[in-house]
Design an enzyme around this catalytic site. Structure first.
Site, PDB file in Angstrom:
ATOM      1  N   GLU A 152       0.804  -1.237   0.000  1.00  0.00           N
ATOM      2  CA  GLU A 152       0.000   0.000   0.000  1.00  0.00           C
ATOM      3  C   GLU A 152       0.832   1.282   0.000  1.00  0.00           C
ATOM      4  OE1 GLU A 152      -2.716  -0.441   3.265  1.00  0.00           O
ATOM      5  OE2 GLU A 152      -3.572  -2.270   2.454  1.00  0.00           O
ATOM      6  N   ASN A 193       2.044  -5.092  -3.166  1.00  0.00           N
ATOM      7  CA  ASN A 193       0.671  -5.488  -2.824  1.00  0.00           C
ATOM      8  C   ASN A 193      -0.168  -4.253  -2.500  1.00  0.00           C
ATOM      9  OD1 ASN A 193      -1.116  -7.774  -2.144  1.00  0.00           O
ATOM     10  ND2 ASN A 193      -0.997  -7.047  -0.030  1.00  0.00           N
ATOM     11  N   HIS A 229     -10.299  -6.367  -1.783  1.00  0.00           N
ATOM     12  CA  HIS A 229     -11.303  -6.200  -0.723  1.00  0.00           C
ATOM     13  C   HIS A 229     -12.515  -5.512  -1.363  1.00  0.00           C
ATOM     14  CE1 HIS A 229      -8.728  -7.626   2.436  1.00  0.00           C
ATOM     15  NE2 HIS A 229      -7.797  -6.741   2.133  1.00  0.00           N
ATOM     16  N   GLU A 259      -5.945 -10.948  -1.096  1.00  0.00           N
ATOM     17  CA  GLU A 259      -6.736 -10.737   0.118  1.00  0.00           C
ATOM     18  C   GLU A 259      -8.228 -10.691  -0.209  1.00  0.00           C
ATOM     19  OE1 GLU A 259      -5.296  -7.526   2.590  1.00  0.00           O
ATOM     20  OE2 GLU A 259      -3.210  -7.856   2.009  1.00  0.00           O
ATOM     21  N   ASP A 261     -11.951 -10.679  -0.411  1.00  0.00           N
ATOM     22  CA  ASP A 261     -13.205 -10.839   0.335  1.00  0.00           C
ATOM     23  C   ASP A 261     -14.220  -9.861  -0.256  1.00  0.00           C
ATOM     24  OD1 ASP A 261     -12.383  -8.407   1.532  1.00  0.00           O
ATOM     25  OD2 ASP A 261     -11.993  -9.300   3.473  1.00  0.00           O
TER      26      ASP A 261
HETATM   27  O1  LIG Z   1      -6.383  -4.063  16.909  1.00  0.00           O
HETATM   28  C1  LIG Z   1      -5.629  -4.619  15.862  1.00  0.00           C
HETATM   29  C2  LIG Z   1      -6.504  -4.880  14.674  1.00  0.00           C
HETATM   30  O2  LIG Z   1      -7.006  -3.680  14.141  1.00  0.00           O
HETATM   31  C3  LIG Z   1      -5.706  -5.575  13.605  1.00  0.00           C
HETATM   32  O3  LIG Z   1      -6.545  -5.872  12.534  1.00  0.00           O
HETATM   33  C4  LIG Z   1      -5.895  -6.304  11.369  1.00  0.00           C
HETATM   34  C5  LIG Z   1      -5.716  -5.155  10.421  1.00  0.00           C
HETATM   35  O4  LIG Z   1      -5.144  -5.623   9.209  1.00  0.00           O
HETATM   36  C6  LIG Z   1      -5.902  -6.632   8.558  1.00  0.00           C
HETATM   37  O5  LIG Z   1      -5.211  -7.042   7.415  1.00  0.00           O
HETATM   38  C7  LIG Z   1      -5.062  -6.046   6.424  1.00  0.00           C
HETATM   39  C8  LIG Z   1      -6.347  -5.891   5.643  1.00  0.00           C
HETATM   40  O6  LIG Z   1      -6.190  -5.211   4.428  1.00  0.00           O
HETATM   41  C9  LIG Z   1      -4.960  -4.831   3.892  1.00  0.00           C
HETATM   42  O7  LIG Z   1      -5.020  -3.464   3.978  1.00  0.00           O
HETATM   43  C10 LIG Z   1      -3.687  -5.302   4.531  1.00  0.00           C
HETATM   44  O8  LIG Z   1      -2.734  -5.694   3.558  1.00  0.00           O
HETATM   45  C11 LIG Z   1      -3.914  -6.418   5.509  1.00  0.00           C
HETATM   46  O9  LIG Z   1      -2.757  -6.664   6.267  1.00  0.00           O
HETATM   47  C12 LIG Z   1      -6.072  -7.839   9.446  1.00  0.00           C
HETATM   48  O10 LIG Z   1      -6.889  -8.785   8.814  1.00  0.00           O
HETATM   49  C13 LIG Z   1      -6.730  -7.400  10.748  1.00  0.00           C
HETATM   50  O11 LIG Z   1      -6.786  -8.502  11.651  1.00  0.00           O
HETATM   51  O12 LIG Z   1      -5.165  -6.784  14.126  1.00  0.00           O
HETATM   52  C14 LIG Z   1      -4.268  -6.603  15.220  1.00  0.00           C
HETATM   53  C15 LIG Z   1      -4.998  -5.928  16.331  1.00  0.00           C
HETATM   54  O13 LIG Z   1      -4.088  -5.652  17.377  1.00  0.00           O
END
Ligand SMILES: O[C@@H]1[C@@H](O)[C@H](O[C@@H]2CO[C@@H](O[C@@H]3CO[C@@H](O)[C@H](O)[C@H]3O)[C@H](O)[C@H]2O)OC[C@H]1O
Length: 396
Positions: A152, A193, A229, A259, A261
């Site tokens: 990003e 990415n 996403h 990623e 979803d």
């Molecule tokens: O409180 C935090 C919690 O907010 C954190 O959440 C993660 C945030 O990142 C998510 O992955 C990203 C989703 O989209 C893209 O932008 C990125 O490339 C990804 O890394 C992840 O799924 C969430 O779990 O988790 C840790 C907690 O301490």
């Protein structure tokens, strides 16, 4: 009122075969892809049914740690490295024989404050970034099929995001990061990415510019990860995605959906679930149409552990499995795009079953309910078996 369990038992001998066909990963590999995979996270791994499905290599030939390889998790204070949680996911992949996509080395988010708010010069931040990359990539050397080296780096208009890395190093931080990762593990595939680069536009063009930039510096970049996403009903069309993937692969890099979803505004409806299935199908089909699209990773497989509800208020149900680990229509959509078939959809048996809060409806019966949702078994022990749509029923 006739209870489903009674009917199901009576119909057991005439039901269509309920064994599964080839799963997502098996089907993807059969069509020349390297993997179909899922993200996961350490806390979920104590959930035995969740872990069993995650480890089912018929569906998942690849996993990605959702958090445990990020900078804040691995180097919370300068030059102190903590690999415990990342190793759990890496070891799980090895035990299951699944590829590991490693995520991520340089990202503006989930940085420890010593990085994001540090007092840096160009030289000291380059040194800290190179030290982080070298340590982490060396630790996982030989275990990562791919690394998301930079995550990003772009704003929506394709300009560079004003991260701490861009602020102190400029765009050179990208090729420096890739060159450092390549030196530490020459065999890992190195990816840029990002999200919102899944159809043509300024941001996708910006990502293509990054590919050229890294190559111009003489550093190795192997691929571009399209996070994907998406939102139900607003997902780019298959042809828009196909055209966009080609704009990357013509530059001599692989692509992957990293990623995927597809979220919706809750509550879900049959119409939304059906549209979601179509949206998943279109995205997977776009990957299938490009020989340099190596694989697809969903950002966790179940709504039970999706990051969506905590990130996008009022939205959710973004995954192909629901909170009870029951396959949703999205699963069949993905499988169809992979060229697989679900044996549960081939034969129509009409039955009478209770639905929702009462009443008796005549519905096409393609599946059966078990104590905790779809099992392929013959009873709905905990409640009423509700026909959801042509793909599955639920025990409510
Ligand atoms: O409180 C935090 C919690 O907010 C954190 O959440 C993660 C945030 O990142 C998510 O992955 C990203 C989703 O989209 C893209 O932008 C990125 O490339 C990804 O890394 C992840 O799924 C969430 O779990 O988790 C840790 C907690 O301490």
């Amino acid at each position: 009122m006739v209870h489903f369990s009674t009917i199901a038992l009576a119909l057991a001998s005439v039901l269509p075969q309920l064994t599964q066909g080839a799963g997502l990963h098996t089907s993807a590999v059969a069509k020349g892809k390297l993997y179909f995979g899922s993200a996961t996270d350490n806390p979920e791994l104590t959930d035995a049914p969740y872990l069993t499905q995650l480890s089912n290599t018929d569906d998942f030939g690849q996993i990605t740690p959702g958090n445990s390889q990020k900078w804040d998790a691995i180097e919370p204070s300068q030059n102190t490295f903590s690999y415990t949680n990342g190793d759990v996911v890496a070891d799980l992949a090895a035990k299951n024989g699944q590829k590991l996509r490693c995520h991520t080395l340089v990202w503006h988010s989930q940085l420890p404050s010593w990085v994001s708010s540090g007092s840096w010069t160009n030289a000291t931040l380059i040194a800290a970034m190179k030290n982080h990359i070298t340590n982490v990539v060396t630790h996982y050397k030989g275990k990562c099929y791919a690394w998301d080296v930079v995550n990003e780096a772009l704003n929506e208009d394709g300009t560079y995001r004003d991260s701490v890395f861009y602020k102190y190093i400029g765009e050179a931080y990208l090729p420096i990061a890739f060159a450092t990762a390549a030196a530490a593990d020459p065999d890992a595939k190195l990816y840029y990415n990002d999200y919102n680069i899944e159809s043509a536009g300024s941001k996708s063009s910006g990502a293509q510019r990054i590919v050229k930039l890294v190559k111009q510096y003489g550093a190795k970049i192997d691929g571009v990860g399209l996070q994907a996403h998406f939102i139900v009903g607003s997902t780019p069309s298959q042809s828009a995605q196909t055209t966009n993937l080609a704009a990357f692969t013509v530059l001599g890099v692989d692509v992957a959906y990293t990623e995927l979803d597809i979220r919706m505004t809750l509550p879900s409806t049959t119409a939304l679930l059906t549209q979601q299935s179509t949206d998943y199908k279109n995205t997977v089909a776009a990957c299938m149409a490009n020989t340099k699209c190596v694989g697809i990773t969903i950002w966790d497989y179940t709504d039970k552990y999706s990051w969506v509800p905590s990130t996008f208020s009022g939205q959710g149900d973004a995954c192909p499995w629901d909170k009870n680990l029951v396959k949703k229509p999205a699963y069949a959509g993905i499988l169809a795009a992979l060229g697989g078939t679900s044996s549960t959809t081939t034969t129509l048996v009409t039955s009478t079953t209770t639905a929702g809060s009462g009443g008796t409806t005549s519905v096409p019966l393609y599946g059966q309910c078990g104590g905790s949702g779809w099992t392929g078994g013959t009873t709905c022990a905990s409640g009423t078996c509700k026909h959801i749509n042509d793909w599955y029923s639920q025990c409510l």
